[in-house]
Design an enzyme around this catalytic site. Sequence first.
Site, mmCIF file in Angstrom:
data_model
loop_
_atom_site.group_PDB
_atom_site.id
_atom_site.type_symbol
_atom_site.label_atom_id
_atom_site.label_comp_id
_atom_site.label_asym_id
_atom_site.label_seq_id
_atom_site.Cartn_x
_atom_site.Cartn_y
_atom_site.Cartn_z
ATOM 1 N N SER A 172 -22.052 9.186 -12.650
ATOM 2 C CA SER A 172 -21.066 8.107 -12.523
ATOM 3 C C SER A 172 -21.527 7.115 -11.476
ATOM 4 O O SER A 172 -22.225 7.496 -10.517
ATOM 5 C CB SER A 172 -19.727 8.710 -12.083
ATOM 6 O OG SER A 172 -18.868 7.694 -11.615
ATOM 7 N N TYR A 198 -15.703 13.926 -5.936
ATOM 8 C CA TYR A 198 -16.280 13.483 -7.219
ATOM 9 C C TYR A 198 -17.621 12.777 -6.983
ATOM 10 O O TYR A 198 -18.632 13.094 -7.610
ATOM 11 C CB TYR A 198 -15.277 12.546 -7.890
ATOM 12 C CG TYR A 198 -15.724 11.915 -9.182
ATOM 13 C CD1 TYR A 198 -15.643 12.616 -10.385
ATOM 14 C CD2 TYR A 198 -16.178 10.594 -9.226
ATOM 15 C CE1 TYR A 198 -16.029 12.022 -11.582
ATOM 16 C CE2 TYR A 198 -16.560 9.997 -10.418
ATOM 17 C CZ TYR A 198 -16.484 10.707 -11.597
ATOM 18 O OH TYR A 198 -16.857 10.127 -12.782
ATOM 19 N N LYS A 202 -21.324 13.872 -8.202
ATOM 20 C CA LYS A 202 -22.051 12.971 -9.115
ATOM 21 C C LYS A 202 -23.416 12.599 -8.527
ATOM 22 O O LYS A 202 -24.391 12.448 -9.258
ATOM 23 C CB LYS A 202 -21.209 11.726 -9.394
ATOM 24 C CG LYS A 202 -19.955 12.032 -10.219
ATOM 25 C CD LYS A 202 -20.339 12.324 -11.637
ATOM 26 C CE LYS A 202 -19.261 12.983 -12.432
ATOM 27 N NZ LYS A 202 -19.689 13.382 -13.771
ATOM 28 N N THR A 233 -11.039 6.261 -21.459
ATOM 29 C CA THR A 233 -10.967 7.641 -21.950
ATOM 30 C C THR A 233 -9.708 8.318 -21.413
ATOM 31 O O THR A 233 -9.060 7.813 -20.494
ATOM 32 C CB THR A 233 -12.180 8.456 -21.458
ATOM 33 O OG1 THR A 233 -12.101 8.543 -20.027
ATOM 34 C CG2 THR A 233 -13.502 7.819 -21.852
#
Length: 324
Positions: A172, A198, A202, A233
Amino acid sequence: MAKIWKIITFYARFTPSYSAIGYYARRPFWRTLRPDLSGQTWLVNGGSEGVGAAAARAAAQAGATVIAVARNPDRLREFAASVKGPGQIVPEMADFSLQSEVDALLGRLQARGVKIDVLVNNVGCMLGKLKITSEGLETSFVTNLQSHYLLTRELISRGMLTARASVIEVSSGGMYNQPLLVKKLNDVGTGYEGVRAYGLAKRGQVVLTRYWRKAYGATDLRFYAMHPGWADTVGVRRSMPRFRKILKSVLRTEAQGADTVNWLAAARPDQAQEDVIWFDRKERTAHIYPHTPNSPDTAEDLVAFLEANTQAAGFGEARAKAPA
Ligand SMILES: NC(=O)c1ccc[n+]([C@@H]2O[C@H](COP(=O)([O-])OP(=O)(O)OC[C@H]3O[C@@H](n4cnc5c(N)ncnc54)[C@H](OP(=O)(O)O)[C@@H]3O)[C@@H](O)[C@H]2O)c1
C-alpha cells in the site's frame, strides 16, 4: 491549522496519481493484456472481494484455475459462481489472522498435490483498535505480513511453487509513511494506532519482497511488491469511511486496482532497482520521505523476526529452500 494543511497537502499530492485519474492518464500508453493462462494455478488470498477478487476474476477469465482464499464460505461460493471461464475459481476457507489456519490450508493444498504458478499475497486489513488473536499476535500484523511470510516460505520449502512462479505482494502507499521497524511490527502494547500498524506491516511486505528476491535471485522465481492505488472496495468502505466519502467519485474500480497484479504475472518484468514498489505497471521508488530509507533494521532482521514467530507457533523448523 497544521493538521488541516497536512490533510490538504496529502490529497493534493496523491489524488492525481492514486485515484482513477492517474489510471486513466497512464492507460493509453499500455499494451492490452490478453494472456493465455490455461494450465496455470493461482492462489489469491483475500480473494472473494475487492482487489483480490478482481485479480482472481481476470486470471480465471484468461484460463487460470484460481484458488481464492477468504473466511466467509457463502461469499466465496457466490464469487466463484459469478466468474465465467474458461478458467475457474476454487474456493478455500482460511483466516489469515491465524498462522494455524494458513498451516491447515497448506496441508490441504499439499495433500491435493497443488503447484502454484502465481501467488498473490493480497489479504490485508486496517483496524481501528487493538485486537490480539487467539495466538497472541496483533491481528493486522499477522494478516498483512506474518501470514504472507509463512505461506510463501512453506510453498517454497514444500516444493509447491512451480520453477517459474511469481509471488506478488499487494502492499500500500501507506507504507511510505513508515520505515522498517521490526520491533514495532507486532504492536500489542498501549497506544495502538491502526494506521501506523498498517503502514509498518505494508513496509514489511516491501522489504520481505526484497529479501526473497535476493535469496532466490539464482532461480527463475519472481518476487514483486506492488500497490493498487486507491480502489473502492469493501475494505476501504469499512476502514476508511471518511476518506471514501471525500474521494468516492474518483476512486478506482477494483479491477483498476488489480491491473498491476495481473500485468506483473503476465509480463514478469525485470526489475532495475532493489528497493521499489510497482504501481501502474512501473517500478517506483519505495521511499518518498527522508525518514524512511535509513532504518537501523535490515531485511535479515525482519525475516529472523517473522521466522521466530512462525517457529514459536510450532510451524516447522526448516527455512525455505530454493526449488530443485
Ligand atoms: N482498496 C484500496 O484502495 C487499497 C489501497 C492500498 C492497498 N490496498 C491493499 O490491497 C489489498 C486488498 O485490499 P481491498 O481493499 O481489496 O481489501 P478488502 O476489500 O478488505 O478485501 C476483502 C477480501 O479479503 C478477505 N479477507 C479479509 N480478512 C481476511 C482474513 N483475515 N483472512 C482471509 N481473508 C480475509 C475478504 O473475505 P472474508 O471477509 O470472507 O474473509 C475478502 O475476500 C490489501 O492488502 C490492502 O491493504 C488496498
